[in-house]
Design a protein around this motif. Sequence first.
Motif, PDB file in Angstrom:
ATOM      1  N   ALA A  71       0.831  -1.203   0.000  1.00 10.43           N
ATOM      2  CA  ALA A  71       0.000   0.000   0.000  1.00 10.43           C
ATOM      3  C   ALA A  71       0.868   1.258   0.000  1.00 10.43           C
ATOM      4  CB  ALA A  71      -0.932  -0.010   1.206  1.00 10.43           C
ATOM      5  N   LEU A  72       1.944   1.251   0.776  1.00  9.70           N
ATOM      6  CA  LEU A  72       2.853   2.402   0.795  1.00  9.70           C
ATOM      7  C   LEU A  72       3.512   2.611  -0.564  1.00  9.70           C
ATOM      8  CD1 LEU A  72       4.591   2.021   4.288  1.00  9.70           C
ATOM      9  CD2 LEU A  72       3.100   3.890   3.558  1.00  9.70           C
ATOM     10  N   ASP A  73       3.828   1.517  -1.234  1.00 12.09           N
ATOM     11  CA  ASP A  73       4.446   1.625  -2.558  1.00 12.09           C
ATOM     12  C   ASP A  73       3.517   2.249  -3.584  1.00 12.09           C
ATOM     13  OD1 ASP A  73       6.823   0.604  -1.692  1.00 12.09           O
ATOM     14  OD2 ASP A  73       6.440  -1.431  -2.405  1.00 12.09           O
ATOM     15  N   GLN A  74       2.213   2.140  -3.352  1.00 13.03           N
ATOM     16  CA  GLN A  74       1.247   2.698  -4.299  1.00 13.03           C
ATOM     17  C   GLN A  74       1.061   4.203  -4.125  1.00 13.03           C
ATOM     18  OE1 GLN A  74      -2.348   0.377  -3.987  1.00 13.03           O
ATOM     19  NE2 GLN A  74      -1.274  -1.520  -4.446  1.00 13.03           N
ATOM     20  N   LEU A  75       1.505   4.742  -2.988  1.00  9.01           N
ATOM     21  CA  LEU A  75       1.405   6.184  -2.760  1.00  9.01           C
ATOM     22  C   LEU A  75       2.451   6.904  -3.608  1.00  9.01           C
ATOM     23  CD1 LEU A  75       1.156   6.253   1.158  1.00  9.01           C
ATOM     24  CD2 LEU A  75      -0.730   6.383  -0.480  1.00  9.01           C
ATOM     25  N   THR A  76       2.203   8.181  -3.888  1.00  6.74           N
ATOM     26  CA  THR A  76       3.258   8.960  -4.537  1.00  6.74           C
ATOM     27  C   THR A  76       4.390   9.161  -3.532  1.00  6.74           C
ATOM     28  OG1 THR A  76       2.421  11.102  -3.827  1.00  6.74           O
ATOM     29  CG2 THR A  76       1.525  10.217  -5.896  1.00  6.74           C
ATOM     30  N   ALA A  77       5.554   9.507  -4.023  1.00  8.90           N
ATOM     31  CA  ALA A  77       6.697   9.709  -3.122  1.00  8.90           C
ATOM     32  C   ALA A  77       6.406  10.805  -2.107  1.00  8.90           C
ATOM     33  CB  ALA A  77       7.936  10.062  -3.934  1.00  8.90           C
ATOM     34  N   GLU A  78       5.743  11.871  -2.530  1.00  5.64           N
ATOM     35  CA  GLU A  78       5.430  12.976  -1.615  1.00  5.64           C
ATOM     36  C   GLU A  78       4.391  12.555  -0.584  1.00  5.64           C
ATOM     37  OE1 GLU A  78       5.660  13.277  -4.923  1.00  5.64           O
ATOM     38  OE2 GLU A  78       7.447  14.549  -5.058  1.00  5.64           O
ATOM     39  N   GLN A  79       3.377  11.784  -1.000  1.00  7.25           N
ATOM     40  CA  GLN A  79       2.378  11.291  -0.052  1.00  7.25           C
ATOM     41  C   GLN A  79       3.039  10.364   0.971  1.00  7.25           C
ATOM     42  OE1 GLN A  79      -0.455   9.410  -2.663  1.00  7.25           O
ATOM     43  NE2 GLN A  79      -1.827  11.189  -2.660  1.00  7.25           N
ATOM     44  N   ARG A  80       3.896   9.471   0.484  1.00 12.04           N
ATOM     45  CA  ARG A  80       4.583   8.531   1.379  1.00 12.04           C
ATOM     46  C   ARG A  80       5.440   9.286   2.384  1.00 12.04           C
ATOM     47  NH1 ARG A  80       8.503   5.124  -1.726  1.00 12.04           N
ATOM     48  NH2 ARG A  80       6.769   5.196  -3.144  1.00 12.04           N
ATOM     49  N   ALA A  81       6.169  10.298   1.914  1.00  9.14           N
ATOM     50  CA  ALA A  81       7.016  11.079   2.819  1.00  9.14           C
ATOM     51  C   ALA A  81       6.172  11.771   3.874  1.00  9.14           C
ATOM     52  CB  ALA A  81       7.817  12.110   2.024  1.00  9.14           C
ATOM     53  N   CYS A  82       5.088  12.413   3.453  1.00  8.77           N
ATOM     54  CA  CYS A  82       4.229  13.119   4.413  1.00  8.77           C
ATOM     55  C   CYS A  82       3.634  12.152   5.427  1.00  8.77           C
ATOM     56  CB  CYS A  82       3.099  13.863   3.679  1.00  8.77           C
ATOM     57  SG  CYS A  82       3.663  15.266   2.718  1.00  8.77           S
ATOM     58  N   TRP A  83       3.122  11.013   4.949  1.00 10.96           N
ATOM     59  CA  TRP A  83       2.484  10.046   5.841  1.00 10.96           C
ATOM     60  C   TRP A  83       3.500   9.478   6.837  1.00 10.96           C
ATOM     61  CZ3 TRP A  83       2.847   4.865   7.108  1.00 10.96           C
ATOM     62  CH2 TRP A  83       1.763   4.327   7.815  1.00 10.96           C
ATOM     63  N   LEU A  84       4.691   9.102   6.345  1.00 13.78           N
ATOM     64  CA  LEU A  84       5.715   8.546   7.236  1.00 13.78           C
ATOM     65  C   LEU A  84       6.169   9.566   8.278  1.00 13.78           C
ATOM     66  CD1 LEU A  84       7.870   6.548   4.670  1.00 13.78           C
ATOM     67  CD2 LEU A  84       6.548   5.585   6.558  1.00 13.78           C
ATOM     68  N   ALA A 130       5.935  20.389   6.287  1.00 11.09           N
ATOM     69  CA  ALA A 130       5.915  21.376   5.201  1.00 11.09           C
ATOM     70  C   ALA A 130       7.315  21.917   4.936  1.00 11.09           C
ATOM     71  CB  ALA A 130       4.947  22.506   5.559  1.00 11.09           C
ATOM     72  N   LYS A 131       8.056  22.217   6.007  1.00 12.57           N
ATOM     73  CA  LYS A 131       9.433  22.690   5.836  1.00 12.57           C
ATOM     74  C   LYS A 131      10.315  21.605   5.227  1.00 12.57           C
ATOM     75  CE  LYS A 131       9.486  26.056   9.589  1.00 12.57           C
ATOM     76  NZ  LYS A 131       9.987  26.349  10.936  1.00 12.57           N
ATOM     77  N   ALA A 132      10.087  20.365   5.662  1.00  7.96           N
ATOM     78  CA  ALA A 132      10.933  19.260   5.199  1.00  7.96           C
ATOM     79  C   ALA A 132      10.781  19.013   3.703  1.00  7.96           C
ATOM     80  CB  ALA A 132      10.608  17.984   5.967  1.00  7.96           C
ATOM     81  N   ILE A 133       9.558  19.145   3.203  1.00 10.95           N
ATOM     82  CA  ILE A 133       9.360  18.811   1.786  1.00 10.95           C
ATOM     83  C   ILE A 133       9.169  20.036   0.910  1.00 10.95           C
ATOM     84  CG2 ILE A 133       8.411  16.546   2.363  1.00 10.95           C
ATOM     85  CD1 ILE A 133       5.667  17.687   1.577  1.00 10.95           C
ATOM     86  N   GLY A 134       9.201  21.218   1.522  1.00  8.33           N
ATOM     87  CA  GLY A 134       9.077  22.441   0.743  1.00  8.33           C
ATOM     88  C   GLY A 134       7.686  22.665   0.190  1.00  8.33           C
ATOM     89  N   ALA A 135       6.682  22.447   1.028  1.00  7.47           N
ATOM     90  CA  ALA A 135       5.292  22.641   0.606  1.00  7.47           C
ATOM     91  C   ALA A 135       4.556  23.427   1.691  1.00  7.47           C
ATOM     92  CB  ALA A 135       4.616  21.290   0.384  1.00  7.47           C
ATOM     93  N   THR A 136       3.327  23.786   1.412  1.00  2.57           N
ATOM     94  CA  THR A 136       2.514  24.473   2.419  1.00  2.57           C
ATOM     95  C   THR A 136       1.894  23.438   3.358  1.00  2.57           C
ATOM     96  OG1 THR A 136       0.485  24.353   1.117  1.00  2.57           O
ATOM     97  CG2 THR A 136       1.931  26.278   0.747  1.00  2.57           C
ATOM     98  N   THR A 147      -1.156  23.284   4.074  1.00  2.00           N
ATOM     99  CA  THR A 147      -2.399  22.836   3.423  1.00  2.00           C
ATOM    100  C   THR A 147      -2.117  21.683   2.466  1.00  2.00           C
ATOM    101  OG1 THR A 147      -3.275  25.079   3.576  1.00  2.00           O
ATOM    102  CG2 THR A 147      -4.352  23.594   2.017  1.00  2.00           C
ATOM    103  N   ALA A 148      -1.048  21.810   1.695  1.00  2.00           N
ATOM    104  CA  ALA A 148      -0.670  20.732   0.776  1.00  2.00           C
ATOM    105  C   ALA A 148      -0.304  19.467   1.554  1.00  2.00           C
ATOM    106  CB  ALA A 148       0.487  21.174  -0.108  1.00  2.00           C
ATOM    107  N   VAL A 149       0.408  19.645   2.673  1.00  2.00           N
ATOM    108  CA  VAL A 149       0.785  18.491   3.500  1.00  2.00           C
ATOM    109  C   VAL A 149      -0.463  17.800   4.030  1.00  2.00           C
ATOM    110  CG1 VAL A 149       1.849  17.836   5.694  1.00  2.00           C
ATOM    111  CG2 VAL A 149       3.059  19.351   4.104  1.00  2.00           C
ATOM    112  N   ARG A 150      -1.391  18.589   4.561  1.00  2.00           N
ATOM    113  CA  ARG A 150      -2.631  17.999   5.087  1.00  2.00           C
ATOM    114  C   ARG A 150      -3.378  17.236   3.985  1.00  2.00           C
ATOM    115  NH1 ARG A 150      -4.154  20.049  10.143  1.00  2.00           N
ATOM    116  NH2 ARG A 150      -2.879  21.817  10.792  1.00  2.00           N
ATOM    117  N   GLY A 151      -3.413  17.796   2.796  1.00  2.00           N
ATOM    118  CA  GLY A 151      -4.084  17.128   1.685  1.00  2.00           C
ATOM    119  C   GLY A 151      -3.416  15.814   1.320  1.00  2.00           C
TER     120      GLY A 151
END
Length: 193
Positions: A138-151, A164-170, A172-176
């Motif tokens: 299931a983790l492999d099916q996530l996008t790399a950014e989704q997997r990073a945020c979830w982990l 958000a700081k770690a991946i360079g996003a807002t 809101t994007a992280v929550r999504g």
Amino acid sequence: MTTSARSDAPAAGETVLDDATLVARARDGEIRAYEQLVLRFQGPMYRLALRMLGNKGDAEDVVQEVFLIAWRRLDQLQEDAAFVGWLYRMTTNRCLNVIRARKPVADVELDLRESEGSAGRPDRAAETSAQMTALTGALDQLTAEQRACWLLREVHGRSYEEIAKAIGATTTAVRGRIARARAQLAEVMAPWR
């Protein structure tokens, strides 16, 4: 005589210093302080890298590189207390770069701690192993950014702001991304409830 801290490095096990103090000492060139930081955080960084990359060798390379870069750039860190977030950010970004440079490998070996409680119960061990295999898929099916945020959120307990700081996003994007990852994982893992 007082029992206050001395200016020289404590013997192993004598005093547990906080991260900021160790960072300050390491910045002043005290190698033992940096070694303590590495010992303290290499496990979490390795587990994050392993789960993101699915390959022990790549995870080890990323973590080694992160700690080497951190040592070299320690004087660039603005706040000593920000060291842990800085490590998570560098590790996540390095992993994302590795993922972007290659197609991810599917056989992730997740942490085996979950199966330790099933010692002596082969049926429980087999069930736990099957669950971990399903979660890995299931983790492999996530996008790399989704997997990073979830982990970073679910496994490493980082805040939305830190992620958000770690991946360079807002945030809101992280929550999504986390919400989409949770929904997808819940769907795949539903048979295991």
